[in-house]
Enzyme design. Sequence first.
Site, PDB file in Angstrom:
ATOM      1  N   ASN A  84       0.865  -1.187   0.000  1.00  0.00           N
ATOM      2  CA  ASN A  84       0.000   0.000   0.000  1.00  0.00           C
ATOM      3  C   ASN A  84       0.899   1.235   0.000  1.00  0.00           C
ATOM      4  OD1 ASN A  84      -1.813   2.040   0.484  1.00  0.00           O
ATOM      5  ND2 ASN A  84      -2.284   1.421   2.593  1.00  0.00           N
ATOM      6  N   TRP A  85       0.966   1.878  -1.159  1.00  0.00           N
ATOM      7  CA  TRP A  85       1.871   3.031  -1.290  1.00  0.00           C
ATOM      8  C   TRP A  85       1.296   4.285  -0.633  1.00  0.00           C
ATOM      9  CZ3 TRP A  85       4.064   3.107  -7.022  1.00  0.00           C
ATOM     10  CH2 TRP A  85       4.738   1.909  -7.258  1.00  0.00           C
ATOM     11  N   LYS A  86       0.035   4.268  -0.293  1.00  0.00           N
ATOM     12  CA  LYS A  86      -0.642   5.442   0.284  1.00  0.00           C
ATOM     13  C   LYS A  86      -0.423   6.670  -0.621  1.00  0.00           C
ATOM     14  CE  LYS A  86       0.094   3.407   4.772  1.00  0.00           C
ATOM     15  NZ  LYS A  86      -0.024   3.545   6.195  1.00  0.00           N
ATOM     16  N   HIS A 108      -9.487   0.652   4.806  1.00  0.00           N
ATOM     17  CA  HIS A 108      -8.216   0.920   5.491  1.00  0.00           C
ATOM     18  C   HIS A 108      -8.478   1.846   6.678  1.00  0.00           C
ATOM     19  CE1 HIS A 108      -4.190   2.375   6.330  1.00  0.00           C
ATOM     20  NE2 HIS A 108      -3.753   1.300   5.698  1.00  0.00           N
ATOM     21  N   GLU A 156      -7.000   4.337   7.769  1.00  0.00           N
ATOM     22  CA  GLU A 156      -6.878   5.780   7.495  1.00  0.00           C
ATOM     23  C   GLU A 156      -8.151   6.303   6.836  1.00  0.00           C
ATOM     24  OE1 GLU A 156      -3.104   5.479   5.452  1.00  0.00           O
ATOM     25  OE2 GLU A 156      -2.219   4.852   7.360  1.00  0.00           O
ATOM     26  N   GLU A 189      -5.272  -5.363  10.418  1.00  0.00           N
ATOM     27  CA  GLU A 189      -4.263  -4.335  10.642  1.00  0.00           C
ATOM     28  C   GLU A 189      -4.559  -3.603  11.947  1.00  0.00           C
ATOM     29  OE1 GLU A 189      -2.380  -2.933   6.773  1.00  0.00           O
ATOM     30  OE2 GLU A 189      -4.297  -1.916   6.875  1.00  0.00           O
ATOM     31  N   GLY A 206       2.210   2.096  10.655  1.00  0.00           N
ATOM     32  CA  GLY A 206       3.103   3.236  10.495  1.00  0.00           C
ATOM     33  C   GLY A 206       3.788   3.666  11.777  1.00  0.00           C
ATOM     34  N   SER A 262       3.354  -2.272  10.372  1.00  0.00           N
ATOM     35  CA  SER A 262       4.815  -2.271  10.574  1.00  0.00           C
ATOM     36  C   SER A 262       5.448  -3.631  10.293  1.00  0.00           C
ATOM     37  CB  SER A 262       5.162  -1.765  11.979  1.00  0.00           C
ATOM     38  OG  SER A 262       4.697  -0.441  12.139  1.00  0.00           O
ATOM     39  N   GLY A 308       2.805  -1.245   4.266  1.00  0.00           N
ATOM     40  CA  GLY A 308       2.809   0.182   3.949  1.00  0.00           C
ATOM     41  C   GLY A 308       4.228   0.657   3.674  1.00  0.00           C
TER      42      GLY A 308
HETATM   43  C1  PEP Z   1      -0.830  -0.010   5.971  1.00  0.00           C
HETATM   44  O1  PEP Z   1      -1.009   1.188   5.881  1.00  0.00           O
HETATM   45  O2  PEP Z   1      -1.629  -0.802   5.445  1.00  0.00           O
HETATM   46  C2  PEP Z   1       0.343  -0.476   6.708  1.00  0.00           C
HETATM   47  C3  PEP Z   1       0.365  -1.723   7.100  1.00  0.00           C
HETATM   48  O3  PEP Z   1       1.343   0.435   6.940  1.00  0.00           O
HETATM   49  P1  PEP Z   1       2.770   0.155   7.627  1.00  0.00           P
HETATM   50  O4  PEP Z   1       3.306  -1.128   7.039  1.00  0.00           O
HETATM   51  O5  PEP Z   1       3.609   1.332   7.253  1.00  0.00           O
HETATM   52  O6  PEP Z   1       2.538   0.025   9.085  1.00  0.00           O
END
Ligand code: PEP
Length: 252
Positions: free
Chosen positions: A9-11, A97, A99, A169, A175, A215, A236
């Site tokens: 997931n590049w966001k 997600h 966010e 998640e 993050g 993470s 992410g």
């Molecule tokens: C995500 O946003 O789906 C995610 C898992 O981010 P990160 O790996 O940076 O925690």
Amino acid sequence: MRKKIVAGNWKMNTTIQEGIALVNELQKLIHDGNIGSANVIIAPPFTHLSEIINVTKNSVIKVSAQNCANELKGAFTGEVSVAMLQSIGVSHCLIGHSERRSYYHEDNAMLNKKVKLALQAGITPIFCCGEVLKEREEGKLFEVIKSQISEALFDLSADDYSKIIIAYEPVWAIGTGVTASPAQAQEMHAFIRNLITEKYGKQIADETSLLYGGSCNAANANELFAQADIDGGLIGGASLKAADFYTIITSF
Ligand code: PEP
């Protein structure tokens, strides 16, 4: 047998030029057969999708959107419909997600609509769920996940449901650099698989790919993916570095 999947997931990161450079670097690392049975999905920003689908057309990499509209078409300025995504060859879509849930107030009813629209367009939803830290600390984590999944998914027919990928998640791990321990992640994945068994039966539950996100990185993916009910990851930050993402893809 359920699929092993690593999705990136590049966001809201990378320009189109940076995105193409990233995907080209990843494609150089992925050669025929060197990623075993892993399925690779990347979710770049909307503006990149068409070009990245073109660049990856001869590779194993599948391209996902990060979101879709909860309406079919019409006067919804700024939204992107599932038909638009389908028309450029998008195969998957992240839905729910954390966010989106927290910054854009997407609730389970809205996510249920998005899931159904995506399925109707032949796009595979990667449905995200997860508790916030307070909910975990108060011991409400299982009821939160149960309501997120049952309210958004459990009115689907068994046939529709069987197309869904679920990503657990924990919001406190996204993050933050804090990862759920393999035992914490496995405990929730086993709980989710059990929920699916109760609703749709053992065969469908056994075939549902359950991804861990939060993470997950090149150093910890191996231990997480070794858990019985963890079938891969939604990644992410670490998906923005081709070498790290490749290490995660090869961590099964
Ligand atoms: C995500 O946003 O789906 C995610 C898992 O981010 P990160 O790996 O940076 O925690």
